[in-house]
Design a protein around this motif. Structure first.
Motif, mmCIF file in Angstrom:
data_model
loop_
_atom_site.group_PDB
_atom_site.id
_atom_site.type_symbol
_atom_site.label_atom_id
_atom_site.label_comp_id
_atom_site.label_asym_id
_atom_site.label_seq_id
_atom_site.Cartn_x
_atom_site.Cartn_y
_atom_site.Cartn_z
ATOM 1 N N ILE A 1 -6.784 2.418 -12.459
ATOM 2 C CA ILE A 1 -7.402 2.666 -13.765
ATOM 3 C C ILE A 1 -6.955 4.027 -14.274
ATOM 4 N N LYS A 2 -6.447 4.068 -15.484
ATOM 5 C CA LYS A 2 -6.009 5.330 -16.084
ATOM 6 C C LYS A 2 -7.127 5.882 -16.961
ATOM 7 N N THR A 3 -7.465 7.139 -16.761
ATOM 8 C CA THR A 3 -8.557 7.758 -17.504
ATOM 9 C C THR A 3 -8.053 8.325 -18.831
ATOM 10 N N SER A 4 -8.994 8.723 -19.682
ATOM 11 C CA SER A 4 -8.627 9.335 -20.959
ATOM 12 C C SER A 4 -7.989 10.704 -20.762
ATOM 13 N N GLU A 5 -8.128 11.271 -19.557
ATOM 14 C CA GLU A 5 -7.495 12.548 -19.224
ATOM 15 C C GLU A 5 -6.101 12.369 -18.622
ATOM 16 N N GLY A 6 -5.667 11.118 -18.457
ATOM 17 C CA GLY A 6 -4.327 10.843 -17.955
ATOM 18 C C GLY A 6 -4.216 10.659 -16.458
ATOM 19 N N ASP A 7 -5.322 10.757 -15.716
ATOM 20 C CA ASP A 7 -5.288 10.554 -14.269
ATOM 21 C C ASP A 7 -5.329 9.062 -13.942
ATOM 22 N N VAL A 8 -4.708 8.687 -12.840
ATOM 23 C CA VAL A 8 -4.757 7.306 -12.358
ATOM 24 C C VAL A 8 -5.743 7.243 -11.203
ATOM 25 N N ILE A 9 -6.758 6.415 -11.358
ATOM 26 C CA ILE A 9 -7.832 6.307 -10.386
ATOM 27 C C ILE A 9 -7.608 5.089 -9.499
ATOM 28 N N ASP A 10 -7.670 5.312 -8.204
ATOM 29 C CA ASP A 10 -7.545 4.238 -7.218
ATOM 30 C C ASP A 10 -8.937 3.676 -6.944
ATOM 31 N N ALA A 11 -9.139 2.387 -7.177
ATOM 32 C CA ALA A 11 -10.454 1.763 -7.028
ATOM 33 C C ALA A 11 -10.346 0.477 -6.230
ATOM 34 N N ASP B 1 0.871 -1.174 0.000
ATOM 35 C CA ASP B 1 0.000 0.000 0.000
ATOM 36 C C ASP B 1 0.905 1.221 0.000
ATOM 37 N N PHE B 2 0.800 2.029 -1.037
ATOM 38 C CA PHE B 2 1.745 3.128 -1.186
ATOM 39 C C PHE B 2 1.123 4.249 -2.015
ATOM 40 N N GLU B 3 1.819 5.361 -2.043
ATOM 41 C CA GLU B 3 1.415 6.513 -2.839
ATOM 42 C C GLU B 3 1.491 6.142 -4.318
ATOM 43 N N LEU B 4 0.420 6.395 -5.066
ATOM 44 C CA LEU B 4 0.371 5.982 -6.471
ATOM 45 C C LEU B 4 1.172 6.949 -7.332
ATOM 46 N N LEU B 5 2.439 6.647 -7.458
ATOM 47 C CA LEU B 5 3.362 7.466 -8.231
ATOM 48 C C LEU B 5 4.036 6.593 -9.285
ATOM 49 N N ILE C 1 -12.435 9.819 -6.957
ATOM 50 C CA ILE C 1 -12.322 10.662 -8.137
ATOM 51 C C ILE C 1 -10.974 11.374 -8.126
ATOM 52 N N PRO C 2 -10.561 11.979 -9.246
ATOM 53 C CA PRO C 2 -9.249 12.641 -9.295
ATOM 54 C C PRO C 2 -9.058 13.639 -8.153
ATOM 55 N N GLY C 3 -7.889 13.545 -7.529
ATOM 56 C CA GLY C 3 -7.556 14.444 -6.430
ATOM 57 C C GLY C 3 -7.995 13.970 -5.062
ATOM 58 N N PHE C 4 -8.733 12.850 -5.001
ATOM 59 C CA PHE C 4 -9.205 12.303 -3.731
ATOM 60 C C PHE C 4 -8.380 11.069 -3.373
ATOM 61 N N GLY C 5 -8.043 10.945 -2.078
ATOM 62 C CA GLY C 5 -7.295 9.770 -1.641
ATOM 63 C C GLY C 5 -5.996 9.641 -2.413
ATOM 64 N N GLU C 6 -5.775 8.456 -2.988
ATOM 65 C CA GLU C 6 -4.552 8.214 -3.749
ATOM 66 C C GLU C 6 -4.731 8.434 -5.247
ATOM 67 N N SER C 7 -5.924 8.815 -5.683
ATOM 68 C CA SER C 7 -6.128 9.103 -7.106
ATOM 69 C C SER C 7 -5.421 10.402 -7.477
ATOM 70 N N THR C 8 -4.837 10.429 -8.657
ATOM 71 C CA THR C 8 -4.093 11.602 -9.098
ATOM 72 C C THR C 8 -5.026 12.587 -9.806
ATOM 73 N N GLY C 9 -4.530 13.799 -10.043
ATOM 74 C CA GLY C 9 -5.307 14.793 -10.773
ATOM 75 C C GLY C 9 -6.091 15.710 -9.856
ATOM 76 N N LEU C 10 -7.018 16.461 -10.440
ATOM 77 C CA LEU C 10 -7.872 17.396 -9.713
ATOM 78 C C LEU C 10 -9.317 17.202 -10.152
ATOM 79 N N PRO C 11 -10.286 17.416 -9.245
ATOM 80 C CA PRO C 11 -11.681 17.072 -9.543
ATOM 81 C C PRO C 11 -12.466 18.149 -10.294
ATOM 82 N N TYR C 12 -11.971 18.559 -11.438
ATOM 83 C CA TYR C 12 -12.791 19.403 -12.289
ATOM 84 C C TYR C 12 -13.816 18.531 -13.006
#
Length: 483
Positions: free
Chosen positions: A205-215, A123-127, A259-270
């Protein structure tokens, strides 16, 4: 052999799912604390909200000079060296981290399934992780186009600044770094329990916007596994401690995500990134987990109703939609909480940057739907807290969503009788039961059918906005065309 750069810049390791909690060394903890503090200062100093004020302050103190700039740079370099140096030394003498770092670095080099499986034990930071699934861009997806606005250049500019400076933080506080910092330990423990006790499978899961989603995927009981409940959290909700636990307790197969920017998911929630994340998780559910849309239930809480409604408007054959404590439109809520003189800016900002019109999205979906209204709702109302309970309940924005659904699906029922929906919403359960009985022969058939539709689409839950949903209130609704 791990590289020295990995010890310096590698991801933070929280622990191993199958082992006791990992304890960081004092040096690593010191380094992480200094790095977090420095990152916070940098974020505040460069933010659109506070950056201009800080520049004015530094100018007034004569710090915006070559000498002052060199002094600031000196402190920044020292903080960086202390933070990354202490963390690197602490990690170097930690055998657990060295083993993890070796696997993590091999992830991008070897592209090996066994190495990927080994990495999933940590369990680690998704980098810089290799996603389990990469969603494709789909230009055929429908998006709601906001009504044209004739706002002037100043209003447009101010609205854009407001959204990026503080609006996004107000709408999605779960993405604020400070909240994520204080929640990290609780989320890590909850995620570990999901893997250990519920046999949860963590998915990237990698989105079409390039964010990595933790699920997180949890398989339910055999007799309920034919359906998948796809869960969407609120503006300060995380799958680790969120709404997926209600259907999971009932034995349903569930898939939750941040969603992006929450928890370990990358990105921002626009809005655009949030919808891309929703579609990526939907694609994963269909193409990897093997569920047809006809067997997928979309379950959203609070602002999670927005991506649910959007998915339902594009995947219109999903099995059902369940919306808990959701609103019809974000704009009335935003206008109520912002100063009146700011109204034109708020309206342009919402409509053009955060256009969360759940009611309009749901007009494209005609399948089974269930609304859950919180009787002690304090977030989705447009009345002051000191108002009587009946007034506050009558301004719950889910009331407008119910009327929108009935108006769209059964216009003949609500025609000339819309105030009767408000009357039904104000009734107690006993009063509603009486309205369906034969003792009310004087009531028109249209009114009784309207009340029947209200009872079909909405159920009351006596709780406030943030109380976890009682599992007995989660039911997959059935479709009904006539009343």
């Amino acid at each position: 052999m791990p590289s020295i750069w990995g010890y310096i810049f590698g991801p933070r390791l929280y622990g191993i799912f199958a082992e006791p909690d990992r304890q960081e060394s004092n040096l690593e903890t010191l380094g992480n604390t200094v790095i977090s503090f420095s990152s916070g200062l940098y974020y505040v100093a460069t933010s659109l909200a506070f950056g201009p004020l800080i520049v004015i302050y530094l100018y007034g103190r004569d710090w915006l000079t070559p000498v002052g700039a060199m002094t600031i740079l000196k402190y920044a370099v020292w903080m960086t060296m202390i933070g990354f140096g202490a963390r690197a030394f602490g990690r170097y003498f930690d055998e657990t981290y060295s083993r993890f770092l070796d696997i993590w670095q091999n992830e991008s080099n070897k592209k090996d399934d066994n190495n990927h499986t080994a990495l999933k034990k940590y369990d680690f930071e998704l980098l810089n992780v290799t996603p389990d699934y990469e969603a494709r861009s789909n230009p055929e997806l429908w998006h709601l186009i906001p009504d044209a606005s004739d706002a002037g250049t100043f209003t447009r500019g101010l609205a854009s600044w407001a959204v990026h400076a503080f609006g996004r933080h107000l709408i999605y506080p779960g993405s604020v770094s400070f909240l994520k910092y204080i929640m990290r330990s609780s989320l890590n423990n909850a995620r570990k329990l999901m893997v250990q006790n519920k046999e949860g499978k963590r998915v990237w899961i990698k989105t079409s916007e390039g964010d990595v989603i933790d699920a997180m995927f949890i398989r339910g009981n055999a007799n309920l596994s034919q359906n998948l409940v796809l869960c969407f959290e609120g503006n300060a909700g995380f799958y680790e401690i969120g709404v997926m636990h209600a259907p999971a307790q009932l034995g349903y197969t569930t898939l939750g995500f941040n969603i992006p920017g929450f928890g370990e998911s990358t990105g921002l929630p626009y809005a655009k990134k949030t919808l891309a994340a929703a579609d990526a998780v939907m694609q994963y559910s269909i193409e990897v987990l093997g569920y047809r849309p006809e067997n997928i239930v979309l379950f959203g809480w609070s602002i999670g109703g927005f991506p649910v409604a959007w998915l339902a408007s594009n995947y219109r054959n999903v099995k059902a939609v369940v919306l808990d404590a959701t609103f019809d439109d974000l704009l009335p809520l935003a206008l109520f909480r912002m100063p009146g003189f700011f109204a034109s800016v708020v309206e342009f900002a919402i409509r053009n940057h955060m256009n969360l019109q759940v009611d309009k999205l749901l007009t494209r979906y005609k399948g089974p739907i269930r609304l859950i209204r919180r009787l002690q709702e304090e977030i989705l109302t447009t009345s002051a807290d000191d108002q009587p309970e009946s007034i506050r309940r009558s301004t719950n924005r889910i009331n407008w969503l119910l009327k929108s659904i009935i108006r769209d699906r059964h216009s003949e029922l609500i025609r000339n009788l819309e105030p009767q929906v408000d009357r039904w919403l104000d009734m107690s359960p006993a009063e509603r039961l009486m309205q369906t009985g034969v003792s009310l022969r004087e009531e028109s058939q249209q009114r009784k059918r309207l009340f029947d539709a209200c009872s079909h689409y909405l159920v009351d839950f006596d709780a406030n906005h943030v109380t976890p949903l009682d599992p007995q209130y989660f039911n997959i609704p059935e479709g009904r065309d006539t009343f």
